[in-house]
Every structure is written in structure tokens, then in C-alpha cells.
Design a protein around this motif. Structure first.
Motif: not given
Length: 115
Positions: A33-42, A71-81, A93-100
Motif C-alpha cells: 500500500i502506498y499513500y499518494l499525497p493530494l495537493p492542498e490546492d485541490l 497491477s496497480l489499483r488507485l482508490e478514487l477515495l480521498v483519505r485522511a492520514r 472530485t472530478t479535479a482530484q480524480r483527473e489530477h491523480m
């Protein structure tokens, strides 16, 4: 669960991607499992408001190794650490999903992994 899937990775390519995530310090608390950080501006408004208590925010990526296909599976759920359950944890959101998705695609491409 909504996910973005990259499959049919060779063993070599699969290991290359996981090593690159390890080198970046993105390994999660569970194996594969890997945690891909979401940019704060998104972040959505509520996520921004909860950043101090719940954040940082990320999307989880799971590396699935199998004799048939890796395979690599990216969950399209924004989680909180810092909190598992909170109203700020939500599907991307659409923007978060498209960015990631673009981030992951570009990351794999820069490693010259064939997908």
C-alpha cells in the motif's frame, strides 16, 4: 470502491514502480500500500477546514502481485492520514480524480514502464 487500474505489468516493471514509490517515502503501513499525497490546492472546502485535525490527505494505491498479472489499483477515495472516519473523507472530485490519474500515468511513463 471506485478505482483506477493499471494491469498486465511485467514483474520487472511492477518492481520498478514499487521501488520508485519506496524511494519517495510513500509506503503505507500495510505491505503493498502506498499513500499518494493530494495537493492542498485541490482539497475541497471541508478538507481544507479539517487539514489540521485530519490531514494530510491522500489516495491509496495498492500494488497487487499475482502469477497471472501484476497491477496497480488507485482508490478514487480521498483519505485522511490522521482520521479514518470523518465527513471530509470522500470520493474524489472530478479535479482530484483527473489530477491523480494523470499523476500516476505520468509517473509510470517517466519510469519507461510499458502499459
Amino acid at each position: 470502491m471506485r478505482t483506477y487500474l493499471i494491469d498486465d505489468l511485467t514483474d520487472k516493471d511492477y518492481q520498478t514502480v514499487l521501488k520508485a514509490f519506496d524511494d519517495l517515502g510513500l509506503r503505507g503501513s500495510l505491505e503493498g500500500i502506498y499513500y499518494l499525497p493530494l495537493p492542498e490546492d485541490l482539497l475541497q472546502g471541508e478538507q481544507k477546514a479539517h487539514l489540521g485535525d485530519c490531514g494530510p490527505f491522500f489516495m491509496a494505491l495498492e500494488g497487487v502481485e499475482s502469477p497471472d498479472q501484476n497491477s496497480l489499483r488507485l482508490e478514487l477515495l480521498v483519505r485522511a492520514r490522521n482520521k479514518i472516519r470523518c465527513s471530509c473523507v470522500s470520493y474524489a472530485t472530478t479535479a482530484q480524480r483527473e489530477h491523480m490519474i494523470e499523476y500516476l500515468d505520468q509517473f509510470v511513463e517517466e519510469l519507461e514502464v510499458s502499459v
